[in-house]
Motif scaffolding. Sequence first.
Motif, PDB file in Angstrom:
ATOM      1  N   TYR A 114      31.454 -60.397 -68.787  1.00  0.00           N
ATOM      2  CA  TYR A 114      32.350 -59.270 -68.528  1.00  0.00           C
ATOM      3  C   TYR A 114      32.379 -58.271 -69.676  1.00  0.00           C
ATOM      4  O   TYR A 114      33.358 -57.567 -69.860  1.00  0.00           O
ATOM      5  N   GLU A 156      30.857 -56.915 -59.860  1.00  0.00           N
ATOM      6  CA  GLU A 156      31.685 -56.666 -58.684  1.00  0.00           C
ATOM      7  C   GLU A 156      30.868 -55.839 -57.694  1.00  0.00           C
ATOM      8  O   GLU A 156      29.946 -55.121 -58.089  1.00  0.00           O
ATOM      9  N   ASP A 157      31.198 -55.947 -56.421  1.00  0.00           N
ATOM     10  CA  ASP A 157      30.437 -55.233 -55.401  1.00  0.00           C
ATOM     11  C   ASP A 157      30.518 -53.726 -55.582  1.00  0.00           C
ATOM     12  O   ASP A 157      29.503 -53.033 -55.596  1.00  0.00           O
ATOM     13  N   HIS A 199      28.665 -54.132 -63.815  1.00  0.00           N
ATOM     14  CA  HIS A 199      29.897 -54.909 -63.627  1.00  0.00           C
ATOM     15  C   HIS A 199      29.601 -55.974 -62.574  1.00  0.00           C
ATOM     16  O   HIS A 199      28.873 -55.699 -61.615  1.00  0.00           O
ATOM     17  N   GLY A 225      27.189 -51.726 -59.757  1.00  0.00           N
ATOM     18  CA  GLY A 225      27.783 -52.899 -59.110  1.00  0.00           C
ATOM     19  C   GLY A 225      26.747 -53.621 -58.278  1.00  0.00           C
ATOM     20  O   GLY A 225      25.574 -53.237 -58.247  1.00  0.00           O
TER      21      GLY A 225
END
Length: 158
Positions: A69, A104-105, A102, A136
């Motif tokens: 992250y 994430e989608d 990131h 993403g």
Amino acid sequence: MQFLSSWATSDKSRLLHFAAGTLETFRQHVQSSDADREAGGLLLGSVHGAHLLIEQATVPTAWDKRFRYLFERMPFGHEAIALSRWAASQGTVRYLGKWHTHPEDHPHPSGLDRSEWSRLAVQRRDKRPVLAVIVGRKSLYVELVPSSGCGPVLIAVE
């Protein structure tokens, strides 16, 4: 996943185009598994009035710090590539901004992202906004960040 190459502000006053190689760099670094770490680099390209052509995205170097992250870009490598491209193009290919991933989608900037982008925008000698891209798993987040902080978020166009 298919990232689109053409982007614009909602009023279409600012257009941006990612070259195929830039999109391929993004695709190669998508955090698709739980073990994948964040990646990032610089965005290099040319300015055409209010419009941008993103010709290259540098890739993570051995010196960069990569975690699930967090991505911390070290200057070694990225700056050398940017200076080399600038010199070889006689100043037409320049640093336009930064990109990172990131896990994430559909990515959104974190508070840390926002503070870094604002700091970078204030430091720009040419007073142009910094191009900030988050990659993403299914889409990109693209923003032109002025020295005042938040700027226009661009949307993909066919």
